[in-house]
Write a protein that holds these residues in place. Structure first.
Motif, PDB file in Angstrom:
ATOM      1  N   ILE A 182      48.607   6.824  34.608  1.00  0.00           N
ATOM      2  CA  ILE A 182      49.432   7.975  34.564  1.00  0.00           C
ATOM      3  C   ILE A 182      50.490   7.212  33.857  1.00  0.00           C
ATOM      4  O   ILE A 182      51.419   7.278  32.695  1.00  0.00           O
ATOM      5  N   PHE A 183      51.015   6.242  35.188  1.00  0.00           N
ATOM      6  CA  PHE A 183      52.446   5.578  34.373  1.00  0.00           C
ATOM      7  C   PHE A 183      51.900   3.698  34.553  1.00  0.00           C
ATOM      8  O   PHE A 183      51.729   3.391  35.291  1.00  0.00           O
ATOM      9  N   PRO A 184      50.926   3.503  33.700  1.00  0.00           N
ATOM     10  CA  PRO A 184      50.661   1.359  33.575  1.00  0.00           C
ATOM     11  C   PRO A 184      51.481   1.126  34.239  1.00  0.00           C
ATOM     12  O   PRO A 184      50.812   0.042  34.975  1.00  0.00           O
ATOM     13  N   LYS A 185      52.934   0.867  34.494  1.00  0.00           N
ATOM     14  CA  LYS A 185      53.204   0.102  35.358  1.00  0.00           C
ATOM     15  C   LYS A 185      54.500   0.713  36.338  1.00  0.00           C
ATOM     16  O   LYS A 185      54.370   0.280  36.929  1.00  0.00           O
ATOM     17  N   GLY A 186      54.025   2.357  35.608  1.00  0.00           N
ATOM     18  CA  GLY A 186      54.703   2.636  36.544  1.00  0.00           C
ATOM     19  C   GLY A 186      56.745   2.866  36.208  1.00  0.00           C
ATOM     20  O   GLY A 186      57.378   4.367  36.637  1.00  0.00           O
ATOM     21  N   ASP A 187      57.287   2.518  34.915  1.00  0.00           N
ATOM     22  CA  ASP A 187      58.485   3.135  34.709  1.00  0.00           C
ATOM     23  C   ASP A 187      58.546   3.627  33.556  1.00  0.00           C
ATOM     24  O   ASP A 187      59.811   3.816  33.490  1.00  0.00           O
ATOM     25  N   GLU A 188      57.564   3.945  32.779  1.00  0.00           N
ATOM     26  CA  GLU A 188      57.533   4.409  31.677  1.00  0.00           C
ATOM     27  C   GLU A 188      58.351   6.088  31.805  1.00  0.00           C
ATOM     28  O   GLU A 188      58.614   6.442  32.439  1.00  0.00           O
ATOM     29  N   ASP A 189      58.852   6.283  30.864  1.00  0.00           N
ATOM     30  CA  ASP A 189      59.251   7.679  30.571  1.00  0.00           C
ATOM     31  C   ASP A 189      58.109   8.208  30.115  1.00  0.00           C
ATOM     32  O   ASP A 189      58.399   9.713  30.950  1.00  0.00           O
ATOM     33  N   GLN A 190      57.628   8.501  29.369  1.00  0.00           N
ATOM     34  CA  GLN A 190      55.921   9.649  29.047  1.00  0.00           C
ATOM     35  C   GLN A 190      54.772   9.058  29.599  1.00  0.00           C
ATOM     36  O   GLN A 190      54.359   7.072  29.181  1.00  0.00           O
TER      37      GLN A 190
ATOM     38  N   TRP B 263      57.740  -1.571  47.923  1.00  0.00           N
ATOM     39  CA  TRP B 263      59.355  -0.526  48.394  1.00  0.00           C
ATOM     40  C   TRP B 263      60.149  -0.771  49.212  1.00  0.00           C
ATOM     41  O   TRP B 263      60.046  -0.037  50.153  1.00  0.00           O
ATOM     42  N   GLN B 264      60.463  -1.782  48.795  1.00  0.00           N
ATOM     43  CA  GLN B 264      61.304  -2.305  49.328  1.00  0.00           C
ATOM     44  C   GLN B 264      63.365  -1.485  48.965  1.00  0.00           C
ATOM     45  O   GLN B 264      64.043  -2.276  48.975  1.00  0.00           O
ATOM     46  N   ASP B 265      63.260  -1.444  47.436  1.00  0.00           N
ATOM     47  CA  ASP B 265      64.266  -0.786  47.708  1.00  0.00           C
ATOM     48  C   ASP B 265      64.297   0.829  46.810  1.00  0.00           C
ATOM     49  O   ASP B 265      62.998   1.745  47.006  1.00  0.00           O
ATOM     50  N   ARG B 266      65.184   2.195  46.840  1.00  0.00           N
ATOM     51  CA  ARG B 266      65.112   2.763  47.292  1.00  0.00           C
ATOM     52  C   ARG B 266      64.724   4.112  45.292  1.00  0.00           C
ATOM     53  O   ARG B 266      64.313   4.786  44.764  1.00  0.00           O
ATOM     54  N   LYS B 267      64.703   2.317  44.487  1.00  0.00           N
ATOM     55  CA  LYS B 267      64.962   3.200  43.293  1.00  0.00           C
ATOM     56  C   LYS B 267      62.930   3.863  42.657  1.00  0.00           C
ATOM     57  O   LYS B 267      62.321   4.594  42.244  1.00  0.00           O
ATOM     58  N   MET B 268      62.047   3.000  44.099  1.00  0.00           N
ATOM     59  CA  MET B 268      60.526   3.769  44.305  1.00  0.00           C
ATOM     60  C   MET B 268      60.521   5.224  43.826  1.00  0.00           C
ATOM     61  O   MET B 268      59.582   5.558  44.346  1.00  0.00           O
ATOM     62  N   ILE B 269      61.524   5.888  45.104  1.00  0.00           N
ATOM     63  CA  ILE B 269      61.737   7.225  45.184  1.00  0.00           C
ATOM     64  C   ILE B 269      61.095   8.066  43.668  1.00  0.00           C
ATOM     65  O   ILE B 269      60.612   8.515  44.049  1.00  0.00           O
ATOM     66  N   ASP B 270      62.258   7.556  43.026  1.00  0.00           N
ATOM     67  CA  ASP B 270      62.576   8.264  41.934  1.00  0.00           C
ATOM     68  C   ASP B 270      60.963   7.865  40.878  1.00  0.00           C
ATOM     69  O   ASP B 270      60.347   8.771  40.286  1.00  0.00           O
ATOM     70  N   MET B 271      60.809   6.658  40.315  1.00  0.00           N
ATOM     71  CA  MET B 271      58.992   6.178  40.368  1.00  0.00           C
ATOM     72  C   MET B 271      58.365   7.279  40.443  1.00  0.00           C
ATOM     73  O   MET B 271      57.554   7.963  40.252  1.00  0.00           O
ATOM     74  N   TYR B 272      58.589   7.281  41.389  1.00  0.00           N
ATOM     75  CA  TYR B 272      57.163   8.039  42.775  1.00  0.00           C
ATOM     76  C   TYR B 272      57.430   9.694  41.854  1.00  0.00           C
ATOM     77  O   TYR B 272      56.165  10.800  42.345  1.00  0.00           O
ATOM     78  N   VAL B 273      58.479  10.264  42.760  1.00  0.00           N
ATOM     79  CA  VAL B 273      58.965  11.754  41.943  1.00  0.00           C
ATOM     80  C   VAL B 273      58.477  12.221  40.469  1.00  0.00           C
ATOM     81  O   VAL B 273      58.140  12.578  39.998  1.00  0.00           O
ATOM     82  N   LYS B 274      59.026  10.806  39.364  1.00  0.00           N
ATOM     83  CA  LYS B 274      58.359  11.479  38.653  1.00  0.00           C
ATOM     84  C   LYS B 274      56.667  11.602  38.193  1.00  0.00           C
ATOM     85  O   LYS B 274      56.306  12.474  37.138  1.00  0.00           O
ATOM     86  N   TYR B 275      56.186  10.621  38.575  1.00  0.00           N
ATOM     87  CA  TYR B 275      55.803  10.160  38.770  1.00  0.00           C
ATOM     88  C   TYR B 275      54.547  12.074  39.388  1.00  0.00           C
ATOM     89  O   TYR B 275      53.350  12.591  38.533  1.00  0.00           O
ATOM     90  N   ALA B 276      54.633  11.961  41.211  1.00  0.00           N
ATOM     91  CA  ALA B 276      54.122  13.582  41.058  1.00  0.00           C
ATOM     92  C   ALA B 276      54.637  14.384  40.456  1.00  0.00           C
ATOM     93  O   ALA B 276      53.548  15.631  39.998  1.00  0.00           O
ATOM     94  N   LYS B 277      56.070  14.618  40.138  1.00  0.00           N
ATOM     95  CA  LYS B 277      56.355  16.270  38.699  1.00  0.00           C
ATOM     96  C   LYS B 277      55.252  15.908  37.610  1.00  0.00           C
ATOM     97  O   LYS B 277      55.123  17.439  37.370  1.00  0.00           O
TER      98      LYS B 277
END
Ligand code: BGP
Length: 490
Positions: free
Chosen positions: A115-123, A166-180
């Motif tokens: 769904i997100f090949p690297k994880g940080d893509e917008d689309q 997962w040692q950075d809270r930015k992971m939370i946003d990455m995960y939430v974007k993916y789940a959404k």
């Protein structure tokens, strides 16, 4: 009848253990894609480049890479998940077989990197979204309800490196974007979601490798868990906003610990093992707040966590709707010296003289399942589901060309009976998905020969075989169990 009318009978899998097609249709690399095969004796290894040199280090599901390392595929190594059982190209045939057994539900996970090949893509990657849409539609064709794990031991490699597992809270946003993205995309097709597979293994596995881990390992594990708790809670809240019909569960590696002796020190040690390994995660995800004993657990290892006020509000607002767990075995805790230690599935302890052990050293203990269900339902009082259970065993093709896996039938039968007893005791159990309903790559060892399935897949530990599917005796047994709603276990 003991089992409720709409009981969700089915089977469970994970993307990286069945799909294969690890680099097609835009999929990025996940941590599992750089994980080699292992065996009962030799651990699976993570391969990576450090200062331009190919190296490897023992890996366990969910663990990260050494500092400064970049995950890499070594052409001289064998990676069983790259092809797995090629569900990516066989999903129609496999779902048809599940339907023939009468499955009401099929637990599968989504590979984040499709769904997100690297994880940080917008689309998101459209081809990845389309694949799972086809899979879900195929399930629906047979009236099978998908039960979807959002993250099952396969973080995008890129994110894992960048944010040090997962040692950075930015992971939370990455995960939430993916789940959404998933919640919006599959609205109307999927009803049941699980946020993280066996989330508690982050702390549980520390004890498996050594009795004395450095405090830094605990710091890492508890911080990772905190960010995952917040990610999970925010996803639960979002899911309910997107579709009030969504049912979202947590997923815990459910290992029952027993004290070895009546020595009060053993009783207390056992209680504390439950708190650390089982209750800690369940309490945060079901009660929406940290339990009182959390402070003691952190102090024991000098752990200091990044927790904000907003995090605590998010946890309170994102309690799960159901408690789900895997159950394979129990474990024995003691403060005394023991001659023989046994271990498996993220737990290690003394040998239980009352139980039999599988070829992989896992204790068969159906009473433990009843015990676990009763303890947990009493604690949380929300619907429960057993989303993994089964026996990993070597199967032989008999002279008649068939697989007579009566040992698997015996194991499953005892566990279905244990669920019956728990239901009689008042537990609101809504489903049961046996692990590896079709043979798949073992998460722990990377073997194919550790088989759990009702359906045999012709593939060996070195990647040979036709990938042909064949029902085992247990296939016909489970079909009867489902048709009789758990009444006919003969
Ligand atoms: C659980 C995992 C699964 C699965 C199972 C069996 O811990 O959620 O992914 O693999 O255990 O373990 P193994 O594959 O090591 O036999």
């Amino acid at each position: 009848m003991t089992f409720p009318k709409n009981f969700l009978w089915g089977g469970a899998t994970a993307a990286n253990q069945i799909e294969g097609a690890y680099d097609v249709d835009g999929k990025g690399l996940s941590v599992t894609d750089i994980t080699t095969a292992g065996s009962l004796k030799a651990p699976r290894m993570l391969t990576y480049k450090l200062n331009g040199k190919l190296e490897k280090t023992p890996g366990v599901p969910g663990a990260g890479l050494p500092e400064g390392a970049v995950g890499a595929i070594d052409p001289n190594e064998y990676y069983p998940n790259h092809v797995a059982i090629d569900f990516y190209h066989h999903y129609k045939e496999d779902i048809k077989l599940f339907a023939e057994m009468g499955f009401k539900t099929f637990r599968l996970s989504i590979a984040w990197t499709r769904i997100f090949p690297k994880g940080d893509e917008d689309q998101p990657n459209q081809a990845g979204l389309d694949f799972y849409r086809r899979v879900f539609e195929e399930c629906k064709k047979y009236g099978i309800e998908p039960l979807v794990t959002i993250s099952h031991y396969e973080d995008p490699l890129y994110l894992s490196e960048k944010y040090h597992d997962w040692q950075d809270r930015k992971m939370i946003d990455m995960y939430v974007k993916y789940a959404k993205t998933l919640f919006e995309e599959y609205k109307g097709l999927v009803k049941y979601w699980l946020t993280f597979n066996e989330i508690n293994t982050a702390v549980m596995f520390l004890d498996m490798f050594s009795d004395e881990q450095a405090d830094s390992a605990y710091q890492h594990a508890y911080q990772k868990l905190h960010y995952q708790f917040v990610a999970s809670a925010r996803a639960v809240k979002l899911a309910h906003e997107i579709d009030p019909n969504y049912v979202v569960g947590n997923m815990i590696c459910g290992i029952v610990d027993y004290p070895l002796t009546p020595d009060p020190k053993d009783i207390l040690a056992n209680r504390h093992a439950w708190e650390k390994n089982i209750f800690y995660c369940g309490d945060v995800q079901c009660k929406g707040k940290y339990p009182t004993f959390a402070k003691r657990l952190w102090q024991e290892h000098n752990v200091h966590l990044d927790i904000t006020e907003q995090d605590l509000k998010d946890l309170a607002a994102g309690k799960v709707d159901m408690y789900t767990f895997s159950y394979y075995m129990s474990n024995v805790i003691t403060t005394h010296e023991v001659k023989e230690k046994v271990g498996g599935n993220f737990a290690a302890g003394a040998k239980n003289p009352y139980l039999n052990y599988s070829e992989w050293g896992w204790a068969t203990d159906p009473d433990g399942l009843q015990y676990y269900l009763e303890v947990m339902y009493d604690r949380y009082e929300i619907p429960m589901m057993v989303v993994e259970n089964g026996l990993g065993a070597v199967d032989q093709i008999a002279a008649d060309g068939k697989i007579h896996d009566d040992y698997r039938i015996a194991y499953l039968k005892q566990h279905v009976e244990a669920m019956q007893k728990a239901i009689d005791d008042g537990v609101d159990l809504i489903g049961y998905t046996t692990w590896g309903c079709i043979d798949l790559v073992s998460a722990g060892t990377g073997q194919m020969s550790k088989r759990y399935g009702f359906i045999y897949v012709d593939r060996d530990d070195d990647g040979n075989g036709s990938l042909k599917r064949m029902p085992k005796d247990s296939f016909y047994w489970y079909k009867k169990v489902i048709a009789s709603n758990g009444d006919d276990l003969a």
